[in-house]
Design an enzyme around this catalytic site. Structure first.
Site, PDB file in Angstrom:
ATOM      1  N   ALA A  79       0.800  -1.228   0.000  1.00 19.09           N
ATOM      2  CA  ALA A  79       0.000   0.000   0.000  1.00 19.09           C
ATOM      3  C   ALA A  79       0.832   1.277   0.000  1.00 19.09           C
ATOM      4  O   ALA A  79       0.884   2.009   0.992  1.00 19.09           O
ATOM      5  CB  ALA A  79      -0.963  -0.032   1.176  1.00 19.09           C
ATOM      6  N   CYS A  80       1.434   1.586  -1.140  1.00 18.95           N
ATOM      7  CA  CYS A  80       2.244   2.806  -1.253  1.00 18.95           C
ATOM      8  C   CYS A  80       1.402   4.062  -1.092  1.00 18.95           C
ATOM      9  O   CYS A  80       1.949   5.129  -0.796  1.00 18.95           O
ATOM     10  CB  CYS A  80       3.028   2.814  -2.561  1.00 18.95           C
ATOM     11  SG  CYS A  80       2.046   2.486  -4.028  1.00 18.95           S
TER      12      CYS A  80
END
Length: 184
Positions: free
Chosen positions: A148-149
């Site tokens: 989850a950047c």
């Protein structure tokens, strides 16, 4: 349908509609290998060419593939707001070195509904001077949403950059309760 060859590894792909636009999901026998935002025809074709060049074999569109069934289900649940964590095998072959190290730390250490600063993430991997390099690693993330950047933000509270666009980042953070839903 593509067949595995001595030159490369077989992958399959499909595009699914989501609340943030079409997502391309590509998988190999080892797991999900790539997630691509805004997968219209041009973006899809460019992504498939990158995957083929890295894996050494073309991908085949197979929306009914068993390799994609679970990713499709879990992404559907995530975008419906009923899934917080993904439980999928991941194929990390499109990431290496420092980038892979940072992405592993992000995946393991920043849960749903939380955010981390670029500098904080750099410190977590033992490279406190590497905040910019962390940003570059986020931009090269082959598995966004799962890794989850969108949860990586500027230390001063700004959103920072995002390969899927800032509006997509806002929507993902709103889905996870970090930001309020847009009024309109």
């Amino acid at each position: 349908m593509s067949t595995p060859g001595a030159e490369g590894r077989r992958s399959v792909w499909t595009v699914m509609d989501t609340g943030i636009g079409p997502l391309l999901l590509a998988a190999t026998e080892d797991g999900l290998v790539n997630v691509v935002f805004h997968a219209d025809a041009a973006v899809r074709d460019a992504a498939l060419a990158r995957i083929a060049s890295r894996l050494g074999a073309p991908s085949a569109e197979e929306p009914g593939s068993p390799l994609l069934a679970e990713p499709l289900r879990q992404f559907g649940e995530y975008f419906a707001g009923v899934r917080r964590d993904f439980d999928l095998p991941l194929d990390w072959s499109l990431s290496a070195g420092f980038h892979r190290e940072v992405l592993h730390e992000l995946a393991a250490g920043v849960p749903y509904g939380a955010v981390v600063g670029y500098g904080d993430l750099a410190r977590r991997v033992g490279r406190p001077e590497a905040a910019q390099a962390v940003g570059i690693a986020m931009g090269s993330n082959p598995l966004p949403v799962i890794v989850a950047c969108h949860r990586v933000v500027e230390s001063g509270g700004g959103l920072g950059g995002f390969g899927g666009g800032l509006e997509t980042k806002r929507k993902l953070l709103a889905l996870e309760g970090v930001l309020p839903e847009p009024l309109f």
